[in-house]
Write a protein that holds these residues in place. Structure first.
Motif, PDB file in Angstrom:
ATOM      1  N   GLU A   1      94.620  72.511  61.314  1.00 52.89           N
ATOM      2  CA  GLU A   1      93.805  73.651  60.904  1.00 52.89           C
ATOM      3  C   GLU A   1      94.744  74.759  60.463  1.00 52.89           C
ATOM      4  N   VAL A   2      94.575  75.223  59.233  1.00 57.29           N
ATOM      5  CA  VAL A   2      95.429  76.288  58.721  1.00 57.29           C
ATOM      6  C   VAL A   2      94.558  77.518  58.513  1.00 57.29           C
ATOM      7  N   THR A   3      94.953  78.612  59.132  1.00 55.62           N
ATOM      8  CA  THR A   3      94.130  79.822  59.076  1.00 55.62           C
ATOM      9  C   THR A   3      94.832  80.890  58.264  1.00 55.62           C
ATOM     10  N   ASN A   4      94.115  81.981  58.045  1.00 52.24           N
ATOM     11  CA  ASN A   4      94.732  83.115  57.359  1.00 52.24           C
ATOM     12  C   ASN A   4      95.975  83.585  58.090  1.00 52.24           C
ATOM     13  N   GLY A   5      95.918  83.457  59.414  1.00 55.20           N
ATOM     14  CA  GLY A   5      97.063  83.894  60.208  1.00 55.20           C
ATOM     15  C   GLY A   5      98.291  83.026  59.994  1.00 55.20           C
ATOM     16  N   ASN A   6      98.099  81.864  59.388  1.00 58.88           N
ATOM     17  CA  ASN A   6      99.239  80.986  59.128  1.00 58.88           C
ATOM     18  C   ASN A   6      99.972  81.327  57.825  1.00 58.88           C
ATOM     19  N   ALA A   7      99.445  82.286  57.094  1.00 57.81           N
ATOM     20  CA  ALA A   7     100.131  82.687  55.856  1.00 57.81           C
ATOM     21  C   ALA A   7     101.551  83.127  56.214  1.00 57.81           C
ATOM     22  N   HIS A   8     102.499  82.738  55.363  1.00 55.79           N
ATOM     23  CA  HIS A   8     103.889  82.907  55.774  1.00 55.79           C
ATOM     24  C   HIS A   8     104.793  83.039  54.553  1.00 55.79           C
ATOM     25  N   SER A   9     105.995  83.509  54.802  1.00 54.61           N
ATOM     26  CA  SER A   9     107.002  83.499  53.728  1.00 54.61           C
ATOM     27  C   SER A   9     108.336  83.090  54.323  1.00 54.61           C
ATOM     28  N   TRP A  10     109.091  82.397  53.546  1.00 53.78           N
ATOM     29  CA  TRP A  10     110.390  81.951  54.041  1.00 53.78           C
ATOM     30  C   TRP A  10     111.394  81.918  52.887  1.00 53.78           C
ATOM     31  N   VAL A  11     112.497  81.213  53.059  1.00 53.85           N
ATOM     32  CA  VAL A  11     113.628  81.334  52.131  1.00 53.85           C
ATOM     33  C   VAL A  11     114.049  79.945  51.643  1.00 53.85           C
ATOM     34  N   GLU A  12     114.363  79.821  50.376  1.00 50.39           N
ATOM     35  CA  GLU A  12     115.005  78.589  49.904  1.00 50.39           C
ATOM     36  C   GLU A  12     116.380  78.945  49.347  1.00 50.39           C
ATOM     37  N   VAL A  13     117.363  78.165  49.757  1.00 50.55           N
ATOM     38  CA  VAL A  13     118.746  78.408  49.320  1.00 50.55           C
ATOM     39  C   VAL A  13     119.157  77.254  48.399  1.00 50.55           C
ATOM     40  N   TYR A  14     119.812  77.622  47.324  1.00 52.48           N
ATOM     41  CA  TYR A  14     120.195  76.581  46.363  1.00 52.48           C
ATOM     42  C   TYR A  14     121.550  75.992  46.728  1.00 52.48           C
TER      43      TYR A  14
ATOM     44  N   ASP B   1      93.923  87.709  61.603  1.00 56.00           N
ATOM     45  CA  ASP B   1      92.677  87.076  61.166  1.00 56.00           C
ATOM     46  C   ASP B   1      92.845  85.576  61.318  1.00 56.00           C
ATOM     47  N   ASP B   2      92.099  84.990  62.190  1.00 59.91           N
ATOM     48  CA  ASP B   2      92.275  83.566  62.467  1.00 59.91           C
ATOM     49  C   ASP B   2      91.157  82.717  61.886  1.00 59.91           C
ATOM     50  N   ASN B   3      90.568  83.172  60.815  1.00 61.34           N
ATOM     51  CA  ASN B   3      89.570  82.328  60.171  1.00 61.34           C
ATOM     52  C   ASN B   3      90.275  81.192  59.443  1.00 61.34           C
ATOM     53  N   PRO B   4      89.750  79.993  59.566  1.00 60.34           N
ATOM     54  CA  PRO B   4      90.403  78.862  58.911  1.00 60.34           C
ATOM     55  C   PRO B   4      90.379  79.019  57.399  1.00 60.34           C
ATOM     56  N   VAL B   5      91.451  78.550  56.768  1.00 57.59           N
ATOM     57  CA  VAL B   5      91.504  78.540  55.315  1.00 57.59           C
ATOM     58  C   VAL B   5      91.268  77.125  54.827  1.00 57.59           C
ATOM     59  N   PHE B   6      92.006  76.188  55.400  1.00 55.80           N
ATOM     60  CA  PHE B   6      91.757  74.793  55.036  1.00 55.80           C
ATOM     61  C   PHE B   6      92.163  73.881  56.180  1.00 55.80           C
ATOM     62  N   TYR B   7      91.685  72.663  56.070  1.00 51.89           N
ATOM     63  CA  TYR B   7      92.070  71.627  57.016  1.00 51.89           C
ATOM     64  C   TYR B   7      92.864  70.582  56.249  1.00 51.89           C
ATOM     65  N   ALA B   8      93.916  70.097  56.867  1.00 49.60           N
ATOM     66  CA  ALA B   8      94.758  69.146  56.156  1.00 49.60           C
ATOM     67  C   ALA B   8      94.999  67.924  57.025  1.00 49.60           C
ATOM     68  N   ASP B   9      94.813  66.745  56.418  1.00 45.65           N
ATOM     69  CA  ASP B   9      95.165  65.511  57.112  1.00 45.65           C
ATOM     70  C   ASP B   9      96.541  65.091  56.615  1.00 45.65           C
ATOM     71  N   VAL B  10      97.525  65.154  57.486  1.00 50.57           N
ATOM     72  CA  VAL B  10      98.892  64.853  57.046  1.00 50.57           C
ATOM     73  C   VAL B  10      99.573  63.896  58.004  1.00 50.57           C
ATOM     74  N   GLU B  11     100.506  63.127  57.423  1.00 48.86           N
ATOM     75  CA  GLU B  11     101.320  62.244  58.269  1.00 48.86           C
ATOM     76  C   GLU B  11     102.546  62.992  58.742  1.00 48.86           C
ATOM     77  N   GLN B  12     103.121  63.794  57.845  1.00 49.61           N
ATOM     78  CA  GLN B  12     104.334  64.527  58.173  1.00 49.61           C
ATOM     79  C   GLN B  12     104.081  66.007  57.890  1.00 49.61           C
ATOM     80  N   PRO B  13     103.853  66.794  58.923  1.00 49.34           N
ATOM     81  CA  PRO B  13     103.539  68.203  58.669  1.00 49.34           C
ATOM     82  C   PRO B  13     104.748  68.989  58.210  1.00 49.34           C
ATOM     83  N   GLY B  14     104.520  69.947  57.357  1.00 52.78           N
ATOM     84  CA  GLY B  14     105.588  70.833  56.916  1.00 52.78           C
ATOM     85  C   GLY B  14     104.969  72.114  56.422  1.00 52.78           C
TER      86      GLY B  14
END
Lengths: 325, 747
Positions: free
Chosen positions: B532-545, B277-290
């Motif tokens: 442009e961030v879409t539903n398809g950009n939903a993601h999961s990842w890992v944080e290590v302490y 599903d590639d419908n946009p969720v939000f638009y973000a103006d950023v200097e440093q994307p992450g």
């Protein structure tokens, strides 16, 4: 047919009146009468190839009478001499001088009957008159009267003792056509008309010779566009290229076609020639000017068929030629 | 002209064409039992055949109508009645019930209670429709002599059904195309022959056998080549979710169906495939994307992730600490604007959140209270009905020093960290732990171990896929299934497995969810970019302490990369350069688009983007910008307009030329207009013969069109073309004739 006023002065009413007058005598031959008039108006002559008794003489006489013109008839026979046609100088004992006695050709309207029966010598005398508008006797050239119109006939069924006109000589005639038999109804009408009294006797003059001369002059003023000339040339050229033709039509054919076109347009009260005029006249003007080759003759292709082919194949120009008037 | 057409005898060719028309109608009836609850479709097909026959034989209407009625009565009896039709208590009963049913339903229609119409009456209406269609078909084929539009509609009908219903129309479309080709060509042949008859070149319609064979060979040849030829996978993405969203008015932000990709709350049960599903969720103006962090979860159940939330009121200080003070960070700001119809009560932030400013909210009651979930880092509004639509945030974006990471020791983990982030379910199969030990056996520090596990997924036959990913059974472990059975999955599989593997070797880690940075759509002033961030950009990842460093993001999913910078030598620290292994993508930390060519041979990857999903997963996508629903709709509109223009081209052309001639000079204009008329006539199938003069041609045209326009135009044109003069008449006069002619041509 055309909305704009003609520049000419005589034209249509007179032409109509003339044709109507001739039709009082000749039944159901309007097209042939028209063709004769076209030839007359453009200074040409007509060759009829037809059986006797279909009204050739009557038509010519009616035309002559309607014009108040002098009419002569020459019956061509094998023993006819050139001087019998052109006239002869005889010695006048009183004046001690030769006096020229006009031959029958010295008339306005002449019917030359069965010209293929006479000797080539006499034929030549006639044809000179047709082409030059003058005759030469005793080393003197005499101009013929104007207007001068000859309607010659050929008998197509008898070949014995005839001298068929050479193809080159046929070129001298503007048109060649048939009159043909009338339909049964027309024939009945003919019988009705002549039952008591022949209508030719009551025919009145409707157009003077002077008026006819004026009309002849006006005809030459009819405009022929470059486009139409191109069409004429294409048609004539077509006869020279056709596979069944041994000898095509000469440039004289082009001239004849153009002149006839002018006259035809004039008769329709139009001061310019359109391709339709040319297309209508082409069969009558071209059919006797082409000589088929032997193959074509053997496969019984006729001149008319060849001309029809050419007319159907040659593209009618529909866009104005680039050249100016 | 109409009556003359109708009186012509029907030849075998006509019958063939009409039979093909019936086959097309059949194609309309075929899918009906599949997409509706209609049964006994063969009765309707037979009835249609009956109606077609009656119409074709030109039975007078006073016989056709009763016969069709009788036919529908029989159909009614066959479907709903009992006994034999000719018997009193069989057919007679059916007729009686039919009429009582009829009057009952008539009342329903007048009171507009269409839902309550009974099945027999609906069937009767259907019979009626089929009878009308039979006549309509006859009308199209033999009067109008055009069938393309109907064919086009048929194809649209079938494709729409194929797209939106379970119907599989892959054979139907082949049949329709073949039938359609035959129909169109044969009908065209009939039309041509009818025109030939009009000009007297032909006496009757006839299809030569040779022509028919040629036709058959060509059409069947073309169809089989088309059928056998290799075909591309769909190049455009499935429009169904978008259309459904428009039609159903469904919000794409949350609460959607399980099978759609997107961001959700519930992660207790992971697994299963999903629809992109590639419908946009939000638009973000950023200097440093992450990566946009939503929250993290700490407790793995064997099937998914849960958290025992610990919300505290944030007050003025809305910040959440991820990194220790020693980590070098840069401060940036970002602004997020939600797409219409989308809203979350929590915020998404890249890096480490330091402050927040809300510009716009929905359903807000006064000043909202913000809460921070201290374990997972979720920042949200206390009132879950309130949705954030537009906000601005400050964040610190980290750059990690690998030397510091390598030197961090495991013994320094605090009790609390160990207890919470080393949790594993009791019934986790032992082979998971064995595998983890195996992977890290060669490494002695936490960073290298984590890298080894991360990279383990890049090889070892793991495949990124979003289709047909199984949901584990009740007794099966999600991670165990992925690592040992399927080895096929998306981000949730990769990230969850990595966390579990890390915890198995006593490295504290947690599971993070949010969105990837999205796709850059515009470069803004001042160095920032719009993503442009879409539903398809939903993601999961890992944080290590890492002690003394904090929570370091890792990305185990194939084809993805966090934009976090790992430098070997921090600019403000004197560390020695240590050899280390880096991910490919880390070399270009700012690349907004993912490396598609990492997996060039994988169609699925290119199409779905590197998406991931389930009810809450997400991923990147990388489809071309120009294939959006908007452009598809615009293309369709343009296509329809082009068709309309083509249909109306003569009228439009005539208007164009009239206008054009008005503006230019009189004489020349008329000549060109006339020549244009000749051209139009030629194109309309009334060409001028070689030796035909204009006047003869005009007569013929006028005879065909039944007007005098061409003759009038021609006599004017003759004056110009042959008479050597300009038009004396008013061009307005000719204009009327010109219009008359062109309009006559249309009919």
């Amino acid at each position: 047919m055309e909305k704009h006023a003609p520049e000419s002065t005589v034209s249509q009413p007179f032409v109509d009146r003339l044709i109507d007058n001739v039709e009082k005598v000749v039944v159901g031959k309007r097209r042939e009468i028209e063709l004769s008039l076209i030839a007359m108006l453009s200074g040409g002559h007509v060759l009829l190839e037809d059986v006797p008794g279909v009204g050739k003489t009557m038509m010519v006489r009616a035309i002559a009478k309607s014009l108040g013109a002098e009419f002569k008839r020459i019956q061509f026979t094998p023993d006819l001499l050139p001087s019998d046609v052109t006239g002869v100088s005889v010695y006048n004992q009183q004046t001690m001088d030769f006096v020229f006695r006009k031959g029958p050709i010295m008339a306005n309207v002449v019917l030359a009957d069965e010209i293929n029966r006479t000797s080539p010598k006499t034929q030549a005398a006639l044809l000179e008159a047709l082409e030059e508008g003058s005759v030469t006797t005793d080393g003197e050239t005499r101009e013929l009267d104007k207007p001068f119109f000859v309607m010659a006939t050929q008998n197509p069924i008898e070949y014995g003792g005839t001298y068929p006109l050479p193809e080159a000589q046929l070129d001298r005639f503007l048109f060649k056509f048939k009159i043909g038999y009338p339909s049964a109804q027309e024939e009945l009408e003919v019988l009705n008309r002549v039952e008591r009294k022949h209508p030719i006797d009551e025919l009145k003059e409707v157009l003077s010779l002077e008026e006819l001369l004026t009309m002849q002059k006006e005809v030459t003023k009819t405009y022929v566009d470059e486009t139409v000339k191109t069409y004429i040339i294409s048609l004539v050229n077509g006869t020279r290229k056709h596979h069944a033709v041994h000898l095509g039509a000469s440039p004289r054919a082009s001239i004849a076609l153009m002149k006839a076109g002018q006259a035809y347009a004039y008769m329709q009260n139009r001061d310019y020639v359109i391709p339709d005029d040319i297309k209508f006249l082409a069969p009558f003007a071209l059919r006797h000017r082409v000589l088929l080759n032997s193959d074509a003759k053997l496969s019984s292709i006729t001149n008319d068929r060849v001309i029809r082919d050419i007319i159907d194949q040659v593209t009618v120009p529909v866009k104005k030629a680039a050249a100016k008037r | 002209m109409k009556p003359s057409v109708a009186k012509q005898p029907h030849t075998f060719a006509h019958f063939l064409v009409y039979a093909l028309g019936f086959l097309l109608i059949w194609e309309w009836l075929r899918p009906i039992p599949i997409v509706t609850y209609t049964g006994e479709i063969h009765v309707f097909i037979l009835f249609a055949l009956f109606a077609f026959l009656l119409t074709f034989l030109r039975i007078p209407y006073y016989a056709t109508v009763p016969l069709l009625f009788l036919g529908s009565l029989y159909g009614h009896h066959y479907i709903f009645g009992e006994g034999r039709f000719i018997e009193r208590d069989g057919g007679g009963e059916s007729v009686r019930t039919f009429f009582s049913d009829f009057s009952h339903n008539l009342g329903l229609i007048f009171s507009w209670e269409l839902q309550a119409l009974t099945d027999p009456f609906r069937s009767f209406l259907f019979f009626l429709l089929l009878g009308l269609v039979a006549y309509l078909m006859y009308y199209w084929i033999f009067y109008i002599k055009k069938i393309f539009f109907f064919l086009f509609i048929t194809i649209v009908y079938i494709t729409v059904l194929d797209t939106f219903t379970p119907l599989d129309a892959s054979m139907a479309i082949v049949r329709i195309v073949v039938i359609g080709f035959f129909l169109v060509t044969m009908l065209h042949m009939l039309t041509v022959q009818a025109k030939e008859r009009e000009i007297g070149r032909r006496s009757a319609s006839y299809m030569s056998t040779a022509w028919l064979y040629t036709l058959m060979v060509m059409i069947l040849g073309a169809a089989s080549v088309g059928y056998a030829a290799p075909k591309f996978e769909p190049q455009w993405r499935d429009p169904v979710p978008t259309l459904e969203r428009w039609v159903m008015g469904e919000s794409s932000g949350s609460g959607q169906s399980v099978r759609r990709v997107g961001y959700g709350d519930n992660d207790e049960r992971l697994g299963g495939g999903f629809i992109q599903d590639d419908n946009p969720v939000f638009y973000a103006d950023v200097e440093q994307p992450g990566y946009w962090r939503g929250e993290s979860k700490d407790e793995y159940t064997g099937h998914g992730w849960v958290i025992s939330p610990d919300y505290v009121d944030a007050g003025d200080d809305i910040s959440y600490s991820l990194y220790a003070s020693g980590v070098s960070t840069e401060s940036y700001t970002a602004r997020l604007e939600m797409e219409d119809g989308v809203g979350f009560s929590n915020i998404f932030y890249p890096g480490q959140l330091t402050s927040l400013e809300v510009n716009e909210m929905a359903n807000a009651d006064g000043t909202p209270t913000f809460q921070i979930e201290r374990i997972g880092g979720e920042v949200r509004i206390a009132d879950s009905d309130t949705l954030l639509l537009d906000y601005q945030l400050d964040y610190d974006f980290p750059s990690f020093n690998t030397t510091a990471l390598e030197s961090a020791s495991e013994e320094e983990d605090s009790e609390a960290i160990q207890e919470r982030y080393l949790q594993l379910p009791d019934d986790l199969p032992d082979r998971v732990g064995d595998l983890a030990e195996d992977i890290v056996s060669d490494y002695d520090n936490r960073y290298d171990k984590a890298l080894a596990i991360e990279q383990y997924f890049g090889s070892n036959d793991f495949v990124y896929d979003t289709d047909d990913i199984p949901v584990p059974d009740e007794g099966q472990d999600y991670v165990d299934q992925f690592l040992f059975d399927t080895q096929r999955g998306y981000c949730d599989n990769f990230s969850t497995s990595m966390v579990v593997l890390l915890r198995s070797v006593d490295i504290p880690a947690r599971w993070v969810k949010g969105f990837t940075e999205g796709e850059s759509v515009e470069t803004l002033d001042g160095g920032s970019e719009r993503y442009e961030v879409t539903n398809g950009n939903a993601h999961s990842w890992v944080e290590v302490y890492f002690p003394e460093v904090g929570w370091v993001p890792f990305e185990p999913t194939q084809g993805f990369s966090t934009n976090v910078d790992f430098s070997e030598e921090a600019p403000d620290q004197e560390e020695t350069v240590v050899e280390e292994e880096e991910e490919d993508a880390q070399e270009e930390p700012n690349a907004p688009e993912q490396d598609e060519d990492l997996f060039p041979e994988d169609d699925e990857f290119g199409e779905a983007g590197a998406a991931s999903g389930g009810s809450d997963g997400g991923g990147l996508f990388s489809t071309d910008e120009w294939v959006t629903p908007k452009t598809v709709i615009i293309s369709l509109v343009v296509l329809v307009m082009v068709m309309v223009l083509y249909e109306k081209k003569h009228r439009l052309l005539s208007h164009y030329f009239l206008l054009h001639y008005k503006l230019t000079g009189k004489n020349k204009a008329f000549t060109t207009a006339y020549e244009r008329a000749l051209w139009l006539l030629d194109n309309e199938g009334i060409p001028r013969a070689e030796g035909e003069t204009l006047r003869e041609y005009a007569n013929r045209v006028d005879h065909i069109t039944g007007t005098t326009a061409m003759g009038r135009l021609t006599s004017t044109y003759e004056q110009v073309c042959y008479g050597g003069r300009s038009t004396g008449t008013e061009w307005t006069e000719e204009q009327k004739h010109w219009e008359e002619l062109v309009n006559a041509l249309k009919s």
